[in-house]
Scaffold this motif. Structure first.
Motif, short mmCIF file in Angstrom:
data_model
loop_
_atom_site.label_atom_id
_atom_site.label_comp_id
_atom_site.label_asym_id
_atom_site.label_seq_id
_atom_site.Cartn_x
_atom_site.Cartn_y
_atom_site.Cartn_z
N ILE A 196 0.84 -1.44 -0.17
CA ILE A 196 0.24 -0.14 -0.46
C ILE A 196 1.05 1.47 0.09
N SER A 197 0.93 2.67 -0.69
CA SER A 197 1.71 3.28 -1.06
C SER A 197 1.19 3.82 0.13
N PHE A 198 1.79 5.12 0.41
CA PHE A 198 2.50 5.78 0.77
C PHE A 198 1.07 6.61 1.51
N SER A 199 0.76 7.49 0.09
CA SER A 199 -0.60 8.26 0.26
C SER A 199 -2.07 7.64 0.42
N GLN A 200 -2.00 6.07 0.04
CA GLN A 200 -2.72 5.75 0.54
C GLN A 200 -3.06 5.40 1.56
N MET A 201 -2.33 5.55 2.42
CA MET A 201 -2.11 5.12 4.47
C MET A 201 -2.87 6.30 4.17
N VAL A 202 -2.02 7.83 4.26
CA VAL A 202 -2.72 8.89 4.84
C VAL A 202 -3.69 9.25 4.82
N SER A 203 -4.64 8.96 3.36
CA SER A 203 -5.50 8.73 3.01
C SER A 203 -6.59 8.12 4.32
N ILE A 204 -6.41 6.92 4.23
CA ILE A 204 -7.21 6.22 4.98
C ILE A 204 -7.22 6.59 6.76
N LEU A 205 -5.77 7.26 6.97
CA LEU A 205 -5.42 8.08 8.44
C LEU A 205 -6.18 9.25 8.57
N ARG A 206 -6.96 10.10 7.36
CA ARG A 206 -7.65 11.16 8.14
C ARG A 206 -9.05 10.53 7.38
N ASN A 207 -9.33 9.36 7.77
CA ASN A 207 -11.04 9.89 8.01
C ASN A 207 -11.06 9.08 9.41
N PRO A 208 -11.90 10.15 9.37
CA PRO A 208 -12.45 10.51 10.95
C PRO A 208 -13.20 9.53 11.07
N TYR A 209 -13.63 8.59 10.82
CA TYR A 209 -14.78 7.87 11.48
C TYR A 209 -13.59 6.10 11.65
N LEU A 210 -12.97 6.05 10.65
CA LEU A 210 -11.66 5.32 11.49
C LEU A 210 -11.16 5.55 12.15
N LEU A 211 -10.30 7.14 12.45
CA LEU A 211 -9.97 7.60 14.09
C LEU A 211 -10.79 7.16 15.24
N LEU A 212 -12.15 7.78 14.88
CA LEU A 212 -12.84 7.50 16.31
C LEU A 212 -13.03 5.73 16.35
N LEU A 213 -12.92 5.40 15.81
CA LEU A 213 -13.13 4.08 16.17
C LEU A 213 -11.95 3.44 17.22
N GLY A 214 -10.64 4.04 16.51
CA GLY A 214 -9.33 3.83 17.32
C GLY A 214 -9.51 4.25 18.07
N LEU A 215 -9.99 5.53 18.65
CA LEU A 215 -10.07 5.81 19.63
C LEU A 215 -10.94 5.10 20.80
N LEU A 216 -11.71 4.64 20.11
CA LEU A 216 -13.51 3.95 21.60
C LEU A 216 -12.34 2.40 21.65
#
Length: 216
Positions: A196-216
């Motif tokens: 997976i490319s670095f740009s894809q990783m950055v795009s995924i990490l910008r997803n607010p729903y993903l960040l919320l689930l990670g925080l939970l």
């Protein structure tokens, strides 16, 4: 076999995942079940006993963070096999441990192996049943519950007759069963075999729903 044709109750790979989650349940319940015996056998104090659970969960946390990308990149077969064998080694290690340092190392390894089985089997079953993930994951979750329920039961029932070392050794042999199944069964191809490319990783990490689930 096409994914839409899989039957939960007859598919061998699904049963292999269920056995892996059963072993994970055992791994999570084992320390609590044997803790009273460890106080007498190794002469550890309460603070050291608490750190064993910390190390167990630390191992599970580390493999959870790093295991997801590894499963996507390299596939499930070898890694699930390795996690199952790692769990078996940790259980054998616990059976032979006579010092706090040895118990601590075994607990950490147990967390790594068990945690890898947890995330790997859940992710694989989710891939095997597209559109039916919730039902499939609920069903294999039953096997985790069986592992956490039966381990303390067996310790209480068999401790006096066969002893703790024999119980842990037999459990370690049982933990090898998923490894045999994983090693012999065909697996689907990895989803990110090309990486997976670095740009894809950055795009995924910008997803607010993903960040919320990670925080939970």
């Amino acid at each position: 076999m096409r994914e839409q044709e899989r039957n939960f109750w007859t598919d061998p790979l699904t049963w292999a995942c269920s056995s892996g989650l059963f072993v994970f349940g055992i791994a999570m319940a084992i320390l609590g079940a044997i803790l009273p015996i460890l106080f007498e056998r190794v002469e550890i104090d309460p603070s050291q006993a608490g750190s064993l659970f910390l190390l167990l969960n630390l191992g599970a946390l580390i493999i959870t963070v790093g295991g997801g990308p590894a499963f996507d990149r390299f596939g499930f077969k070898i890694q699930l096999t390795a996690c199952s064998l790692l769990t078996a080694v940790a259980l054998f290690w616990l059976a032979q441990s006579e010092s706090y340092e040895s118990l601590a190392s075994a607990s950490f390894i147990l967390g790594l192996g068990g945690g890898g089985l947890n995330i790997g089997t859940n992710a694989l079953v989710s891939d095997l049943y597209p559109g039916r993930q919730s039902v499939a994951l609920n069903r294999i979750g039953v096997f985790f519950g069986l592992g956490t329920f039966l381990m303390p039961l067996f310790v209480g029932a068999l401790l006096r007759s066969i002893g703790l070392e024999m119980i842990l050794s037999a459990t370690a042999i049982l933990a090898c069963l998923p490894a045999l199944l994983f090693l012999t069964l065909p697996f689907p191809r990895s989803k990110q075999a090309g990486g997976i490319s670095f740009s894809q990783m950055v795009s995924i990490l910008r997803n607010p729903y993903l960040l919320l689930l990670g925080l939970l």
